[in-house]
Design a protein around this motif. Sequence first.
Motif, PDB file in Angstrom:
ATOM      1  N   ILE A   1       1.466  -1.347  -5.004  1.00 45.06           N
ATOM      2  CA  ILE A   1       2.520  -2.021  -5.772  1.00 45.06           C
ATOM      3  C   ILE A   1       2.968  -3.300  -5.050  1.00 45.06           C
ATOM      4  CG2 ILE A   1       4.873  -1.796  -6.669  1.00 45.06           C
ATOM      5  CD1 ILE A   1       2.742  -0.149  -8.233  1.00 45.06           C
TER       6      ILE A   1
ATOM      7  N   ASP B   1       4.320  -4.883   6.289  1.00 41.38           N
ATOM      8  CA  ASP B   1       4.215  -3.423   6.315  1.00 41.38           C
ATOM      9  C   ASP B   1       4.353  -2.936   7.748  1.00 41.38           C
ATOM     10  OD1 ASP B   1       3.072  -1.311   3.970  1.00 41.38           O
ATOM     11  OD2 ASP B   1       3.126  -0.550   6.022  1.00 41.38           O
ATOM     12  N   GLN B   2       4.923  -1.742   7.861  1.00 38.58           N
ATOM     13  CA  GLN B   2       5.059  -1.126   9.178  1.00 38.58           C
ATOM     14  C   GLN B   2       3.699  -0.675   9.716  1.00 38.58           C
ATOM     15  OE1 GLN B   2       7.792   1.951   8.086  1.00 38.58           O
ATOM     16  NE2 GLN B   2       6.337   3.034   6.820  1.00 38.58           N
TER      17      GLN B   2
ATOM     18  N   ALA C   1       1.260   6.658  -0.429  1.00 41.10           N
ATOM     19  CA  ALA C   1       0.696   7.186  -1.678  1.00 41.10           C
ATOM     20  C   ALA C   1      -0.623   6.505  -2.008  1.00 41.10           C
ATOM     21  CB  ALA C   1       1.692   6.982  -2.816  1.00 41.10           C
ATOM     22  N   THR C   2      -0.686   5.201  -1.787  1.00 37.42           N
ATOM     23  CA  THR C   2      -1.905   4.470  -2.153  1.00 37.42           C
ATOM     24  C   THR C   2      -3.090   4.941  -1.315  1.00 37.42           C
ATOM     25  OG1 THR C   2      -0.515   2.578  -2.696  1.00 37.42           O
ATOM     26  CG2 THR C   2      -2.872   2.153  -2.439  1.00 37.42           C
TER      27      THR C   2
ATOM     28  N   SER D   1      -4.162   8.356  -2.780  1.00 38.25           N
ATOM     29  CA  SER D   1      -4.280   8.444  -4.241  1.00 38.25           C
ATOM     30  C   SER D   1      -5.680   8.803  -4.734  1.00 38.25           C
ATOM     31  CB  SER D   1      -3.877   7.091  -4.833  1.00 38.25           C
ATOM     32  OG  SER D   1      -3.938   7.121  -6.228  1.00 38.25           O
TER      33      SER D   1
ATOM     34  N   GLY E   1      -7.244   7.521 -10.279  1.00 36.92           N
ATOM     35  CA  GLY E   1      -7.545   7.680 -11.704  1.00 36.92           C
ATOM     36  C   GLY E   1      -6.910   6.565 -12.532  1.00 36.92           C
TER      37      GLY E   1
ATOM     38  N   ALA F   1      10.515  -2.962   8.805  1.00 33.27           N
ATOM     39  CA  ALA F   1      11.554  -3.949   8.485  1.00 33.27           C
ATOM     40  C   ALA F   1      12.812  -3.241   7.998  1.00 33.27           C
ATOM     41  CB  ALA F   1      11.043  -4.883   7.390  1.00 33.27           C
TER      42      ALA F   1
ATOM     43  N   GLU G   1       4.717  10.416  -1.928  1.00 37.88           N
ATOM     44  CA  GLU G   1       5.042   9.585  -3.086  1.00 37.88           C
ATOM     45  C   GLU G   1       6.501   9.792  -3.460  1.00 37.88           C
ATOM     46  OE1 GLU G   1       2.842   8.144  -6.644  1.00 37.88           O
ATOM     47  OE2 GLU G   1       4.431   7.098  -5.622  1.00 37.88           O
TER      48      GLU G   1
ATOM     49  N   GLY H   1       1.309   5.626 -10.520  1.00 40.68           N
ATOM     50  CA  GLY H   1       1.508   4.179 -10.404  1.00 40.68           C
ATOM     51  C   GLY H   1       0.244   3.366 -10.221  1.00 40.68           C
ATOM     52  N   PHE H   2      -0.880   4.008  -9.914  1.00 38.34           N
ATOM     53  CA  PHE H   2      -2.069   3.213  -9.594  1.00 38.34           C
ATOM     54  C   PHE H   2      -2.610   2.495 -10.832  1.00 38.34           C
ATOM     55  CE2 PHE H   2      -6.774   2.993  -8.818  1.00 38.34           C
ATOM     56  CZ  PHE H   2      -6.695   1.937  -7.933  1.00 38.34           C
ATOM     57  N   GLN H   3      -2.751   3.210 -11.937  1.00 37.21           N
ATOM     58  CA  GLN H   3      -3.332   2.588 -13.140  1.00 37.21           C
ATOM     59  C   GLN H   3      -2.552   1.340 -13.536  1.00 37.21           C
ATOM     60  OE1 GLN H   3      -2.210   2.171 -16.440  1.00 37.21           O
ATOM     61  NE2 GLN H   3      -4.155   1.710 -17.447  1.00 37.21           N
TER      62      GLN H   3
HETATM   63  C1  LIG Z   1      -2.282  12.437  -3.903  1.00 37.40           C
HETATM   64  C2  LIG Z   1      -1.943  11.372  -4.915  1.00 37.40           C
HETATM   65  C3  LIG Z   1      -2.799  11.160  -5.996  1.00 37.40           C
HETATM   66  C4  LIG Z   1      -2.502  10.174  -6.944  1.00 37.40           C
HETATM   67  N1  LIG Z   1      -3.381   9.945  -7.969  1.00 37.40           N
HETATM   68  C5  LIG Z   1      -3.119   8.959  -8.869  1.00 37.40           C
HETATM   69  C6  LIG Z   1      -4.047   8.673  -9.911  1.00 37.40           C
HETATM   70  O1  LIG Z   1      -5.100   9.309 -10.027  1.00 37.40           O
HETATM   71  N2  LIG Z   1      -3.750   7.669 -10.790  1.00 37.40           N
HETATM   72  C7  LIG Z   1      -2.576   6.953 -10.699  1.00 37.40           C
HETATM   73  O2  LIG Z   1      -2.351   6.069 -11.535  1.00 37.40           O
HETATM   74  N3  LIG Z   1      -1.693   7.189  -9.701  1.00 37.40           N
HETATM   75  C8  LIG Z   1      -1.943   8.164  -8.795  1.00 37.40           C
HETATM   76  N4  LIG Z   1      -1.058   8.416  -7.783  1.00 37.40           N
HETATM   77  C9  LIG Z   1       0.138   7.588  -7.697  1.00 37.40           C
HETATM   78  C10 LIG Z   1      -0.145   6.226  -7.064  1.00 37.40           C
HETATM   79  O3  LIG Z   1      -1.112   6.343  -6.050  1.00 37.40           O
HETATM   80  C11 LIG Z   1       1.175   5.684  -6.525  1.00 37.40           C
HETATM   81  O4  LIG Z   1       2.103   5.610  -7.608  1.00 37.40           O
HETATM   82  C12 LIG Z   1       1.046   4.313  -5.895  1.00 37.40           C
HETATM   83  O5  LIG Z   1       0.019   4.300  -4.933  1.00 37.40           O
HETATM   84  C13 LIG Z   1       2.380   3.945  -5.257  1.00 37.40           C
HETATM   85  O6  LIG Z   1       2.196   2.790  -4.488  1.00 37.40           O
HETATM   86  P1  LIG Z   1       3.405   2.131  -3.703  1.00 37.40           P
HETATM   87  O7  LIG Z   1       2.919   0.810  -3.259  1.00 37.40           O
HETATM   88  O8  LIG Z   1       4.642   2.216  -4.540  1.00 37.40           O
HETATM   89  O9  LIG Z   1       3.703   3.109  -2.464  1.00 37.40           O
HETATM   90  P2  LIG Z   1       2.904   3.374  -1.123  1.00 37.40           P
HETATM   91  O10 LIG Z   1       1.446   3.316  -1.336  1.00 37.40           O
HETATM   92  O11 LIG Z   1       3.460   4.631  -0.547  1.00 37.40           O
HETATM   93  O12 LIG Z   1       3.278   2.138  -0.184  1.00 37.40           O
HETATM   94  C14 LIG Z   1       4.547   1.974   0.407  1.00 37.40           C
HETATM   95  C15 LIG Z   1       4.342   1.126   1.658  1.00 37.40           C
HETATM   96  O13 LIG Z   1       5.602   0.704   2.151  1.00 37.40           O
HETATM   97  C16 LIG Z   1       5.519   0.664   3.567  1.00 37.40           C
HETATM   98  N5  LIG Z   1       6.877   0.708   4.109  1.00 37.40           N
HETATM   99  C17 LIG Z   1       7.826   1.619   3.802  1.00 37.40           C
HETATM  100  N6  LIG Z   1       8.964   1.354   4.467  1.00 37.40           N
HETATM  101  C18 LIG Z   1       8.728   0.249   5.213  1.00 37.40           C
HETATM  102  C19 LIG Z   1       9.530  -0.524   6.102  1.00 37.40           C
HETATM  103  N7  LIG Z   1      10.804  -0.213   6.353  1.00 37.40           N
HETATM  104  N8  LIG Z   1       8.966  -1.603   6.691  1.00 37.40           N
HETATM  105  C20 LIG Z   1       7.677  -1.936   6.447  1.00 37.40           C
HETATM  106  N9  LIG Z   1       6.885  -1.233   5.610  1.00 37.40           N
HETATM  107  C21 LIG Z   1       7.400  -0.167   4.990  1.00 37.40           C
HETATM  108  C22 LIG Z   1       4.705   1.907   3.894  1.00 37.40           C
HETATM  109  O14 LIG Z   1       4.153   1.832   5.191  1.00 37.40           O
HETATM  110  C23 LIG Z   1       3.662   1.886   2.789  1.00 37.40           C
HETATM  111  O15 LIG Z   1       2.492   1.189   3.185  1.00 37.40           O
HETATM  112  C24 LIG Z   1      -1.317   9.396  -6.819  1.00 37.40           C
HETATM  113  C25 LIG Z   1      -0.457   9.607  -5.732  1.00 37.40           C
HETATM  114  C26 LIG Z   1      -0.769  10.577  -4.783  1.00 37.40           C
HETATM  115  C27 LIG Z   1       0.152  10.773  -3.608  1.00 37.40           C
END
Ligand SMILES: Cc1cc2nc3c(=O)[nH]c(=O)nc-3n(C[C@H](O)[C@H](O)[C@H](O)COP(=O)(O)OP(=O)(O)OC[C@H]3O[C@@H](n4cnc5c(N)ncnc54)[C@H](O)[C@@H]3O)c2cc1C
Length: 384
Positions: free
Chosen positions: A12, A31-32, A42-43, A46, A49, A172, A307, A335-337
Amino acid sequence: MSDVIVIGSGVIGTSIAYHLARDGANVTLLDQAFDAATKPAATWASAGGLRSQGRHAEDQPITKLAAARWKTLSEELDADLEVSFGGHLHIAETESEVPVIEQRFASDTAAGLPIEKVEGNRLRAIAPALTENAIVGAYTAGDGQAHPGRTARAFARAAARLGTKTIFGQAATVKMDGGKASGVVLADGTILSSGQLILATGAWSIDLLSKLGIALPLRWRGLQMLLSDMAEKMLAPTVTAVGRNLSLKQTPSGEFMIGGRWIAAPAPTGIGSNCVDAHVARQWSGAAAILPALRSRKLAQAWSGVEAQSIDSLPFIGRTRIGGLYLAAGFSNHGFQISPQIGACVASDILTGQEPLLAPFAPHRHDGIDPAKVSAFIAESIAC
Ligand SMILES: Cc1cc2nc3c(=O)[nH]c(=O)nc-3n(C[C@H](O)[C@H](O)[C@H](O)COP(=O)(O)OP(=O)(O)OC[C@H]3O[C@@H](n4cnc5c(N)ncnc54)[C@H](O)[C@@H]3O)c2cc1C
């Protein structure tokens, strides 16, 4: 000073940074972790899909636009995202489950999604290796899969090519001045200023927000995934089932990837999780009941990632009550799609001041909610 600082380089945050940079903003992405999409984000965990069927009504317009973006995203980002379009098949195994398929077919058709109700020879032709117990399915041929970590890293690198400054390996915190978010303080004490700060911080958002006095109905959970050894190609679609916690796909390289919202145990401290052996066994046997060929395969890997989930399973996206602070978190396991289009919509919202497609996701939409409901949601243990 950056126009925008994005904290979080999951799919995201990186998508938002890329789209902002593409649309002319001066962006810093933080990113940390040592790179985009690393454990236990989560990413990183993931399943990748790309499912357009069975979405919430609020998600559907963005899902449709995202589905179109995935067709050319590898070319756009100049990276191999391992995108493939084998379809998505949601099956019923008993007569009592059939109405669920019919309901999904009716509501997705009404929303304009190209979805097919399949049974008999048509169902067998789509997924010949599936159990004979699959009696009817909802099939979306345009759905598929992609590699989440590669996608996030490709967004980050494409953003960097467009001038985004990336800083990894430093946590951060939000810097406040006169009641407004004015930038960030990095772990080494460096202060960076920005006109707009975006939290795309996944499961970590809850803690960051609470330090700023913002309490949203959000919780985090660990979810576990399994991967088999390599097999001959035999399964094109991703398969989910009405009566099971299951998502089953075969990767382009032949492994079977098994998900389906199986909960992992929270790590003893901090944000993280560990696979639960009893869940691994049931997760695998549920998948083998759907795809009998799995009985002769071996488990090669199990992992889990964290997540953030919201009380209505919709993300929180938009300006918070704190000036200069924007939120994009709580993607609740799907959230991935939508990630390519979320990035485009957030960039448009930040740069033009409006994006109607994001209206259903306003961060303060649950203001006034019964606190007892929120406590119950946060404390709920999700049985598998
Ligand atoms: C097991 C699993 C399977 C999934 N399968 C699917 C699927 O098949 N299809 C689909 O559409 N979605 C799927 N999802 C959901 C999808 O992967 C997530 O919705 C999406 O990856 C969320 O991304 P994000 O960037 O919001 O969060 P994240 O990927 O969690 O990224 C958050 C980032 O913020 C950083 N961060 C946090 N706090 C700080 C800070 N204070 N300072 C610096 N950096 C910080 C973290 O280090 C991390 O890198 C799945 C999720 C999981 C867990």
